[in-house]
Motif scaffolding. Sequence first.
Motif, mmCIF file in Angstrom:
data_model
loop_
_atom_site.group_PDB
_atom_site.id
_atom_site.type_symbol
_atom_site.label_atom_id
_atom_site.label_comp_id
_atom_site.label_asym_id
_atom_site.label_seq_id
_atom_site.Cartn_x
_atom_site.Cartn_y
_atom_site.Cartn_z
ATOM 1 N N UNK A 122 99.187 -14.353 107.089
ATOM 2 C CA UNK A 122 100.100 -14.279 108.283
ATOM 3 C C UNK A 122 100.474 -12.824 108.871
ATOM 4 N N UNK A 123 99.463 -11.884 108.022
ATOM 5 C CA UNK A 123 99.519 -10.405 108.434
ATOM 6 C C UNK A 123 98.325 -9.874 107.876
ATOM 7 N N UNK A 124 98.039 -8.794 108.238
ATOM 8 C CA UNK A 124 97.021 -7.789 107.646
ATOM 9 C C UNK A 124 97.282 -7.076 106.645
ATOM 10 N N UNK A 125 98.338 -7.163 105.825
ATOM 11 C CA UNK A 125 98.829 -6.472 104.795
ATOM 12 C C UNK A 125 97.893 -6.640 103.581
ATOM 13 N N UNK A 126 97.629 -5.724 102.705
ATOM 14 C CA UNK A 126 96.658 -5.730 101.583
ATOM 15 C C UNK A 126 97.233 -6.772 100.631
ATOM 16 N N UNK A 127 96.342 -7.514 100.077
ATOM 17 C CA UNK A 127 96.832 -8.547 99.092
ATOM 18 C C UNK A 127 95.798 -8.306 97.892
ATOM 19 N N UNK A 128 96.393 -8.926 96.807
ATOM 20 C CA UNK A 128 95.392 -8.828 95.643
ATOM 21 C C UNK A 128 95.628 -10.431 94.773
ATOM 22 N N UNK A 129 96.971 -10.470 94.320
ATOM 23 C CA UNK A 129 97.138 -11.704 93.648
ATOM 24 C C UNK A 129 98.183 -12.641 94.114
ATOM 25 N N UNK A 130 97.936 -13.564 94.238
ATOM 26 C CA UNK A 130 98.648 -14.603 95.119
ATOM 27 C C UNK A 130 99.043 -15.917 94.287
ATOM 28 N N UNK A 131 100.013 -16.567 94.482
ATOM 29 C CA UNK A 131 100.566 -17.884 93.707
ATOM 30 C C UNK A 131 100.850 -18.791 94.786
ATOM 31 N N UNK A 132 100.278 -20.298 94.617
ATOM 32 C CA UNK A 132 100.814 -21.206 95.464
ATOM 33 C C UNK A 132 100.923 -22.447 94.839
ATOM 34 N N UNK A 133 101.732 -23.310 95.308
ATOM 35 C CA UNK A 133 101.768 -24.627 94.571
ATOM 36 C C UNK A 133 101.462 -25.623 95.912
ATOM 37 N N UNK A 134 100.381 -26.671 95.321
ATOM 38 C CA UNK A 134 99.790 -27.491 96.106
ATOM 39 C C UNK A 134 100.300 -29.027 95.473
ATOM 40 N N UNK A 135 100.759 -29.904 96.434
ATOM 41 C CA UNK A 135 101.030 -31.272 96.242
ATOM 42 C C UNK A 135 99.927 -32.240 96.453
ATOM 43 N N UNK A 136 99.621 -32.930 95.435
ATOM 44 C CA UNK A 136 98.792 -34.031 95.618
ATOM 45 C C UNK A 136 99.080 -35.217 96.528
ATOM 46 N N UNK A 137 98.432 -35.954 97.273
ATOM 47 C CA UNK A 137 98.809 -36.953 98.164
ATOM 48 C C UNK A 137 99.331 -37.900 97.102
ATOM 49 N N UNK A 138 100.206 -38.986 97.377
ATOM 50 C CA UNK A 138 100.797 -39.793 96.736
ATOM 51 C C UNK A 138 99.987 -41.062 96.272
ATOM 52 N N UNK A 139 98.776 -41.277 97.019
ATOM 53 C CA UNK A 139 97.745 -42.231 96.726
ATOM 54 C C UNK A 139 96.604 -41.665 96.167
ATOM 55 N N UNK A 140 95.965 -42.202 95.222
ATOM 56 C CA UNK A 140 94.888 -41.576 94.352
ATOM 57 C C UNK A 140 93.689 -41.076 95.423
ATOM 58 N N UNK A 141 93.269 -39.852 95.314
ATOM 59 C CA UNK A 141 92.111 -39.358 95.955
ATOM 60 C C UNK A 141 90.951 -38.859 95.142
ATOM 61 N N UNK A 142 90.869 -39.008 93.837
ATOM 62 C CA UNK A 142 89.848 -38.461 93.055
ATOM 63 C C UNK A 142 89.871 -36.911 92.684
ATOM 64 N N UNK A 143 88.982 -36.538 91.844
ATOM 65 C CA UNK A 143 88.880 -35.059 91.495
ATOM 66 C C UNK A 143 88.982 -34.249 92.577
#
Length: 172
Positions: A122-143
């Motif tokens: 969202x900006x051009x500040x320097x980044x190095x280590x980032x953490x996120x949380x991803x939510x899988x869909x409620x229906x099966x999608x595979x690997x």
Amino acid sequence: MEDGGRAHPAIVGWACTTLCLVSYAAAFSQGASLSACTDMMPRHLRVQLHSSSNYVTVHTNMSSYFPGDKVPVTVRSTRDYMGFMLQARKVSNNEIAGTFIFLPPGSKLLTCFEDGDTVTHSDKSLKRNLSFIWKAPDQPIGDIKFLISIVQSYFVYWAKIESAVVAQGGQN
């Protein structure tokens, strides 16, 4: 002044080039363009793709997930970078899948195909280590696997750095 006060052509050319580069850089300083959704390639002027990165890794501490699970995703780098684009993709057909529900500062959601399916800077500040949380869909999608493109500077980037495959649990 012999030329009657006219600006030297080299100075005019330099000024035009600088203004063009600044306007291009400003256009992407607040995140990746929607035009990068499919191939995850920056749309900068004359960028240099590097074939592999020993500096950046994307991983999760989970080897499998179930539909609806929340999966932590970590991006680690030994060098600073300015921009990025992160997606989860189905191994079977490379389609973008799921949504991101936790973002670190300096990032924002981008809607490529569904709300929140992609994260970018969202900006051009320097980044190095980032953490996120991803939510899988409620229906099966595979690997799935996570892919990230990193822009170290305006002219240097790495595209589609992959995580290990995260298997969908409960499959036969």
